[in-house]
Design a protein around this motif. Structure first.
Motif, mmCIF file in Angstrom:
data_model
loop_
_atom_site.group_PDB
_atom_site.id
_atom_site.type_symbol
_atom_site.label_atom_id
_atom_site.label_comp_id
_atom_site.label_asym_id
_atom_site.label_seq_id
_atom_site.Cartn_x
_atom_site.Cartn_y
_atom_site.Cartn_z
ATOM 1 N N GLY A 272 0.820 -1.200 0.000
ATOM 2 C CA GLY A 272 0.000 0.000 0.000
ATOM 3 C C GLY A 272 0.860 1.259 0.000
ATOM 4 N N PHE A 273 0.363 2.318 -0.631
ATOM 5 C CA PHE A 273 1.080 3.593 -0.746
ATOM 6 C C PHE A 273 0.334 4.604 0.112
ATOM 7 N N GLY A 274 0.952 5.051 1.214
ATOM 8 C CA GLY A 274 0.296 6.023 2.078
ATOM 9 C C GLY A 274 0.699 5.851 3.521
ATOM 10 N N GLU A 275 -0.167 6.319 4.432
ATOM 11 C CA GLU A 275 0.066 6.238 5.875
ATOM 12 C C GLU A 275 -1.023 5.367 6.501
ATOM 13 N N PHE A 276 -0.608 4.407 7.319
ATOM 14 C CA PHE A 276 -1.521 3.369 7.802
ATOM 15 C C PHE A 276 -1.328 3.129 9.301
ATOM 16 N N THR A 277 -2.359 2.545 9.922
ATOM 17 C CA THR A 277 -2.260 2.096 11.310
ATOM 18 C C THR A 277 -1.485 0.787 11.332
ATOM 19 N N VAL A 447 -1.537 7.404 -2.358
ATOM 20 C CA VAL A 447 -1.840 6.998 -3.731
ATOM 21 C C VAL A 447 -2.812 5.828 -3.625
ATOM 22 N N LEU A 448 -4.024 6.024 -4.098
ATOM 23 C CA LEU A 448 -5.076 5.031 -3.898
ATOM 24 C C LEU A 448 -4.976 3.845 -4.848
ATOM 25 N N ASN A 449 -4.610 4.072 -6.084
ATOM 26 C CA ASN A 449 -4.578 2.983 -7.072
ATOM 27 C C ASN A 449 -3.201 2.334 -7.124
#
Length: 745
Positions: A272-277, A447-449
């Motif tokens: 995944g691309f982004g910030e996550f828990t 980035v969602l996709n």
């Protein structure tokens, strides 16, 4: 699938339990993506050598340019018939016998050894990770293991039980192929469990029926067989040497592109691309968030790397970046060695950052130019009270892959991971713990996709990457397959070191006993400098000037409940200059406890004792050369040196600890001596360390109210254990005869 059994009896001893060698062989028919036949031969043999049982696990793969046909099947049937009637036709083993038969067939192309890690992965049902990435050309060993799950197979055996077990394996394999690799996912976890159970039943059956066929009264059982498999070559248990099987520490971790391991042991890839828990307490403030981005050399639309962590410890908020750190809103570089927190401490040496928190909790981060790897150690009070990418820490791996709303997903199905699983764990701006540059927020890193597609690796590139990973010492699954993926996609051979570090730091050994030094690799020892093995003994140095050496166990040892340790040594053939009190010979032996790692260890000659400048280490030093008073705190032969997380020193006066010692007898007298070290818990995370010599019941060194892992900035998952030595202008033999360690349970 053919099950073959063979025995080779000795005429020297009538007792079949101690005199016979047993061999069982799995012959598996498979195919590659071009429908060309491949035959896998996997054999486990046991034999008695000097009244000690030794087991050997081997494998070969036979490639054909034709598809599976009647000629191959007839050859296998013929070979099995010959084996049943004791005809090996001069072959050294059942595997070589099968290979000899098959190599004469039309269409035979080549054969090769099956790597130990691939054999063990297959036998342990760990093929999911091997088969995760589609291939542009199917020819590798990993692809073959996957292909057998969709290959019609047969079992040749008079037993209906074997046929039933084989059918169970095939059904479970088909269930995995459908449920875990792109089809419906509901049956994925169940199919994996069924596969493990069926393979286990198969090996249990083989073990029991080999015994029955050889001797009805033979006590050799399925349990014996499983023990032989566990202790076969490739493990360190053989002959007079024993080692408790490696187990994985209950830690949460992420490394590489990233490969995530939950607290309960589920291993999966998450791009995944982004910030996550990453992990969050369901009852308190504790939380860790992760940022993942696409960075060079991975800019291919398929994989990300971890570029930042943000932690709320309950008392402090910390943001960790590759080049800097932000603590409670204040940014700084990594120019410090230690920095206090409101309730804990941060230490930084070389590229290793560690955060130690109360309750033996810790976070360890390996810093790289543009990314980070991490490992998190939490205590049992948090079990079942967490959520996030690292699971709920309830002791069950199968329920770790869930969305933020509690929906179970298949972590090996791309369509379920992205976007549903990934998006469910994305943080909102008002939840973020990260520090942002002006004009940026969590959306700036989203980035969602992504990923846009699953990685596809060409056969030749995969083979090259596999060689790189093997050369860097990566062997076990799922680390080997993950390493191959990272190296192949990045083209960077250095990323293999990250896989090796992840594998070694995740595994622990709770005990070992070495009574016969025979091979560094077989004993899971990493050797440096002049260390060598001769006549079953370890020579740290020989009586030559300016030598230095060190050996370290490859995997960590848990010490949080204490340990017992002993080694036996001889120091002889003293020579060279005299020391401060007129005695020749140098420089002695040091026992090392460290959390730096088992690779790329600095070691020094002469007075450096082989450990000078090693960060995050504590040394129990048996020094045979009396330096000037400015360097020696005591002259009684045993001392303890540590500088905490900083590079260690042999200057006795600079140590952070001042143990109680008493004068030792001369141990460089050419005689064999014994050292025993006890480390016992006292409560409140404090311990007492005592060093005993020969048969004297009183300790010669005592360090009370200490905590080794706390002193060296460890991550509470264990320590690396080593022995070092050195010579200079004075020299001597430093010989280790035996070495053992046992963690207190």
């Amino acid at each position: 699938m053919i099950l073959s059994e063979c025995k080779k009896a000795s005429n020297l001893d009538p007792d079949p339990v101690t005199a016979e060698a047993y061999t069982s062989t799995l012959v598996i028919q498979a195919h590659n993506g071009l429908n060309q036949a491949c035959i896998l031969l996997i054999g486990l043999s046991t034999k008695i050598v000097d009244e000690k049982k030794q087991a050997d696990l081997t494998g070969r793969i036979i490639y054909f340019s034709l598809n599976y046909n009647d000629n191959i099947e007839s050859a296998l049937n013929s070979a099995t018939y010959d084996l049943d009637h004791g005809n090996l036709d001069g072959a050294e083993s059942t595997i070589s016998f099968f290979e000899k038969k098959l190599s004469k067939l039309q269409g035979y192309k080549e054969s090769a050894d099956l790597p130990q890690n691939s054999i063990r992965s297959f036998l342990n049902g760990e093929t999911v990770q091997l088969a995760n990435q589609p291939n542009q050309k199917h020819n590798s060993v990993e692809d073959i293991f996957f292909s057998i799950f969709s290959t019609p197979a047969y079992a040749q055996s008079p037993s209906d039980e074997v046929r039933k077990i084989t059918i169970d394996i095939i059904r479970a394999g088909i269930g995995m192929a459908v449920g875990c690799f792109g089809g419906p996912s509901a049956g994925c976890s169940k199919s994996i469990q069924n596969m493990g159970k069926a393979v286990g039943n198969l090996w249990d059956f083989i073990g029991e029926n080999i015994a029955k066929a050889l001797n009805p009264q033979n006590p050799y059982s399925a349990e014996n067989f499983q023990n032989d498999l566990a202790n076969s070559s490739g493990n360190t248990s053989s002959g007079d040497n024993t080692q408790t099987n490696n187990s994985e520490t209950k830690t949460g971790s992420g490394w590489g592109d990233p490969h995530i391991s939950t607290f309960d042991g589920l291993f999966y890839d998450f791009q995944g691309f982004g910030e996550f828990t990453l992990t969050k307490s369901t009852t308190g403030k504790f939380e860790i968030q992760v940022r993942q981005q696409e960075v060079e050399p991975y800019s291919n639309g398929m994989v990300t790397l971890t570029t930042a962590l943000a932690i709320n410890t309950g008392s402090d908020i910390i943001c960790i970046l590759p080049k800097s750190i932000v603590i409670n809103g204040i940014a700084s570089s990594y120019s410090f060695s230690e920095k206090p927190l409101s309730n804990g401490v941060i230490a930084k040496v070389d590229n290793i950052l560690s955060i130690r928190l109360p309750g033996q909790e810790a976070l360890r981060v390996n810093l790289f130019d543009d990314s980070i790897d991490y490992k998190i150690v939490l205590n049992d009070s948090r079990k079942g009270k967490l959520k996030g990418l690292l699971g709920n820490f309830d002791g069950v791996a199968s329920n770790d892959a869930v969305t933020n709303t509690g929906k179970s997903i298949n972590p090996f199905a791309h369509s379920e991971m992205y976007p549903e699983f990934a998006d469910s764990w994305r943080i909102l701006q008002n939840e973020s713990l990260f520090f942002y540059e002006a004009g940026k927020n969590t959306s700036s890193y989203t980035v969602l996709n992504y990923p846009r597609e699953k990685p596809a690796i060409a056969y030749d590139r995969r083979q090259w990457a596999a060689g790189v990973c093997t050369a860097n010492g990566v062997s076990g699954e799922p680390y080997f397959s993950a390493c191959v993926m990272d190296v192949a996609l990045s083209g960077d051979i250095n990323v293999a070191k990250r896989a090796a570090t992840a594998e070694e730091s995740k595994s622990v050994i709770t005990g070992f006993e070495i009574n016969n030094f025979n091979d560094f690799a077989a004993l899971d020892l990493v050797a440096y400098g002049d260390a060598k093995i001769k006549d079953g003994n370890l020579y740290l140095t020989e009586p030559l000037g300016w030598q230095a050496s060190g050996i370290y166990k490859k995997y960590k040892m848990p010490i949080n409940k204490g340990f017992e340790l002993h080694f036996e040594f001889t120091i002889n053939q003293l020579g060279g200059i005299n020391d401060h009190i007129g005695k020749t010979g140098a420089d002695g032996i040091a026992l090392l406890f460290q959390d730096y790692g088992s690779r790329n260890i600095p070691f020094r000659t002469g007075g450096g004792m082989g450990y000078l400048d090693l960060p995050r280490s504590l040394a129990i030093e048996f020094d045979t050369f009396d330096n000037t008073p400015s360097l020696s705190e005591v002259t009684d032969g045993v001392w303890l040196n540590t500088k905490g997380v900083l590079p260690n020193s042999v200057n006795d006066a600079s140590t952070l600890l001042k143990p109680i010692t008493r004068v030792m007898p001369d141990y460089s007298d050419g005689k064999r001596h014994i050292v025993k070290v006890n480390y016992k818990a006292k409560g409140l995370e404090k311990y007492i360390l005592e060093v005993f010599f020969d048969e004297d019941p009183k300790p010669y060194l005592t360090a009370d109210n200490i905590n080794i892992e706390e002193i060296i900035g460890g991550d509470n998952s264990g320590i690396y254990l080593g022995l070092t030595s050195a010579t200079g202008l004075a020299y001597e033999n430093h010989i280790i005869h035996k070495w053992s360690f046992k963690a207190i349970d």
